[in-house]
Design a protein around this motif. Sequence first.
Motif, mmCIF file in Angstrom:
data_model
loop_
_atom_site.group_PDB
_atom_site.id
_atom_site.type_symbol
_atom_site.label_atom_id
_atom_site.label_comp_id
_atom_site.label_asym_id
_atom_site.label_seq_id
_atom_site.Cartn_x
_atom_site.Cartn_y
_atom_site.Cartn_z
ATOM 1 N N ASP A 1 0.774 -1.148 -0.129
ATOM 2 C CA ASP A 1 -0.054 0.030 -0.051
ATOM 3 C C ASP A 1 0.806 1.198 0.119
ATOM 4 O O ASP A 1 0.351 2.133 0.565
ATOM 5 C CB ASP A 1 -0.867 0.039 1.303
ATOM 6 C CG ASP A 1 -1.991 -0.983 1.189
ATOM 7 O OD1 ASP A 1 -2.382 -1.310 -0.063
ATOM 8 O OD2 ASP A 1 -2.108 -1.652 2.122
ATOM 9 N N TYR B 1 -10.417 -8.867 -6.161
ATOM 10 C CA TYR B 1 -10.053 -7.748 -5.131
ATOM 11 C C TYR B 1 -10.581 -6.655 -5.343
ATOM 12 O O TYR B 1 -10.553 -5.997 -6.484
ATOM 13 C CB TYR B 1 -8.289 -7.706 -4.933
ATOM 14 C CG TYR B 1 -7.662 -8.644 -4.305
ATOM 15 C CD1 TYR B 1 -7.478 -8.904 -3.054
ATOM 16 C CD2 TYR B 1 -7.027 -9.891 -5.320
ATOM 17 C CE1 TYR B 1 -6.884 -10.281 -2.548
ATOM 18 C CE2 TYR B 1 -6.738 -11.055 -4.954
ATOM 19 C CZ TYR B 1 -6.433 -11.252 -3.631
ATOM 20 O OH TYR B 1 -5.738 -12.220 -3.187
ATOM 21 N N TYR B 2 -11.343 -5.733 -4.544
ATOM 22 C CA TYR B 2 -12.000 -4.612 -4.558
ATOM 23 C C TYR B 2 -10.915 -3.423 -4.610
ATOM 24 O O TYR B 2 -10.152 -3.404 -3.521
ATOM 25 C CB TYR B 2 -13.013 -4.241 -3.668
ATOM 26 C CG TYR B 2 -13.695 -2.752 -3.421
ATOM 27 C CD1 TYR B 2 -13.971 -2.287 -4.560
ATOM 28 C CD2 TYR B 2 -13.748 -1.980 -2.455
ATOM 29 C CE1 TYR B 2 -14.493 -0.979 -4.785
ATOM 30 C CE2 TYR B 2 -14.437 -1.032 -2.458
ATOM 31 C CZ TYR B 2 -14.828 -0.582 -3.759
ATOM 32 O OH TYR B 2 -15.451 0.834 -3.770
ATOM 33 N N ASN C 1 -9.325 -0.479 -3.827
ATOM 34 C CA ASN C 1 -9.742 0.524 -2.890
ATOM 35 C C ASN C 1 -8.575 0.734 -1.819
ATOM 36 O O ASN C 1 -8.413 -0.218 -1.008
ATOM 37 C CB ASN C 1 -11.032 0.573 -2.099
ATOM 38 C CG ASN C 1 -11.297 1.372 -1.220
ATOM 39 O OD1 ASN C 1 -10.471 2.245 -0.498
ATOM 40 N ND2 ASN C 1 -12.755 1.931 -1.378
ATOM 41 N N ASP C 2 -7.383 1.817 -2.049
ATOM 42 C CA ASP C 2 -6.439 1.718 -1.288
ATOM 43 C C ASP C 2 -6.789 2.176 0.001
ATOM 44 O O ASP C 2 -6.062 1.497 1.016
ATOM 45 C CB ASP C 2 -5.724 3.097 -1.727
ATOM 46 C CG ASP C 2 -4.652 2.763 -2.984
ATOM 47 O OD1 ASP C 2 -4.660 1.765 -3.415
ATOM 48 O OD2 ASP C 2 -4.370 3.691 -3.789
ATOM 49 N N GLU C 3 -7.685 2.946 0.501
ATOM 50 C CA GLU C 3 -8.082 3.144 1.968
ATOM 51 C C GLU C 3 -8.274 1.676 2.602
ATOM 52 O O GLU C 3 -8.169 1.586 3.917
ATOM 53 C CB GLU C 3 -9.080 3.959 2.104
ATOM 54 C CG GLU C 3 -8.665 5.361 2.082
ATOM 55 C CD GLU C 3 -9.850 6.398 1.829
ATOM 56 O OE1 GLU C 3 -10.925 6.071 2.757
ATOM 57 O OE2 GLU C 3 -9.846 7.175 1.150
ATOM 58 N N LEU C 4 -9.089 0.872 1.800
ATOM 59 C CA LEU C 4 -9.440 -0.393 2.566
ATOM 60 C C LEU C 4 -8.250 -1.407 2.065
ATOM 61 O O LEU C 4 -8.720 -2.806 2.504
ATOM 62 C CB LEU C 4 -10.628 -1.041 1.687
ATOM 63 C CG LEU C 4 -11.940 -0.039 2.133
ATOM 64 C CD1 LEU C 4 -13.314 -0.379 1.205
ATOM 65 C CD2 LEU C 4 -12.267 0.060 3.503
ATOM 66 N N HIS C 5 -7.230 -1.143 1.739
ATOM 67 C CA HIS C 5 -6.226 -2.157 1.265
ATOM 68 C C HIS C 5 -6.407 -3.350 0.305
ATOM 69 O O HIS C 5 -6.182 -4.304 0.586
ATOM 70 C CB HIS C 5 -5.430 -2.700 2.585
ATOM 71 C CG HIS C 5 -5.277 -1.641 3.621
ATOM 72 N ND1 HIS C 5 -4.370 -0.641 3.537
ATOM 73 C CD2 HIS C 5 -5.765 -1.483 4.989
ATOM 74 C CE1 HIS C 5 -4.505 -0.036 4.655
ATOM 75 N NE2 HIS C 5 -5.293 -0.447 5.353
ATOM 76 N N ASP C 6 -7.312 -2.813 -0.794
ATOM 77 C CA ASP C 6 -7.784 -3.718 -1.718
ATOM 78 C C ASP C 6 -8.149 -5.235 -1.145
ATOM 79 O O ASP C 6 -7.560 -6.434 -1.390
ATOM 80 C CB ASP C 6 -6.670 -4.077 -2.995
ATOM 81 C CG ASP C 6 -6.094 -2.853 -3.372
ATOM 82 O OD1 ASP C 6 -6.898 -2.002 -3.431
ATOM 83 O OD2 ASP C 6 -5.014 -2.899 -4.127
ATOM 84 N N PRO C 7 -9.345 -5.114 -0.394
ATOM 85 C CA PRO C 7 -9.794 -6.465 0.302
ATOM 86 C C PRO C 7 -10.242 -7.527 -0.726
ATOM 87 O O PRO C 7 -10.625 -7.010 -1.964
ATOM 88 C CB PRO C 7 -11.029 -6.115 1.081
ATOM 89 C CG PRO C 7 -11.404 -4.773 0.276
ATOM 90 C CD PRO C 7 -10.339 -4.037 -0.037
#
Length: 253
Positions: A36, A121-122, A124-130
């Motif tokens: 990240d 994987y979604y 989304n950097d804030e969610l760390h690509d879950p």
Amino acid sequence: MSRRRRVYEGKAKVLYEGPEPGTLVQHFKDDTTAFDATKREVIDGKGVLNNRISEYIFTKLNEIGVPTHFIRALNMREQLIREVEIIPVEVVVRNVAAGSLSKKLGIDEGTVLPRSIIEFYYKNDELHDPMVSEEHITAFGWATPQEIDDMMALALRINDFLTGLFLGIGIRLVDFKVEFGRLYEGEMVRVVLADEISPDCCRLWDTRTNDKLDKDRFRRDMGGLVEAYQEVARRLGVLVETEPKRRGPTLVK
Ligand code: UDP
């Protein structure tokens, strides 16, 4: 001279407005990040190598009928691409256990998987690509069931093609990540391969020595990243001889 309009800046690439509507210029930087972007470094010449390698792979994929955003090479660091709407899902294909799969499921790195496995994987950097399932993707409207089918079919074709391409040059394709976009053409919209395919987003192991020829060299502080990417480019027959510059004594006249 006028400055080009910057449309988007990511961790390793910049997108500029292209010369015609519906086109963009994709510029490859030397910035290298992992975890990240908590680990970052500028590695001289990496962008040039990734541009060359990705351009070669996208051209070959276009030739076998895999639709992509790639139009043509522009220069050492840039390519002309079609503007697409990026689907916020990273598609990972795995042939051999490594990285997060090994860690999560306790499978030794290097274990050949019973069959190729696709993961989502979604983005989304804030969610760390879950990691997410098809259910999440459709329920939250990130992609339709048809788009998921298209992405999976394309990902498997890309995997088959790349596995053969790399095996032919003594490299094992362990896993890779791809991104897709929606290309709007009049009334029609279709899913095409976007972003890049380079050693930044693949795991590539030498078939004889198991040497890592990919970004794990950076993630794991192994050094020799540019040399490894150069080796991949050399074996693909696309090595640019003039860059990266060698640092060494210069002749003073
Ligand atoms: N990958 C990527 N971008 C990401 C996450 C993964 O390009 O944000 C690539 C990575 O280089 C590898 C594959 O996807 O080739 C699978 O990565 P993994 O899930 O094992 O995660 P990692 O170990 O890289 O954290």
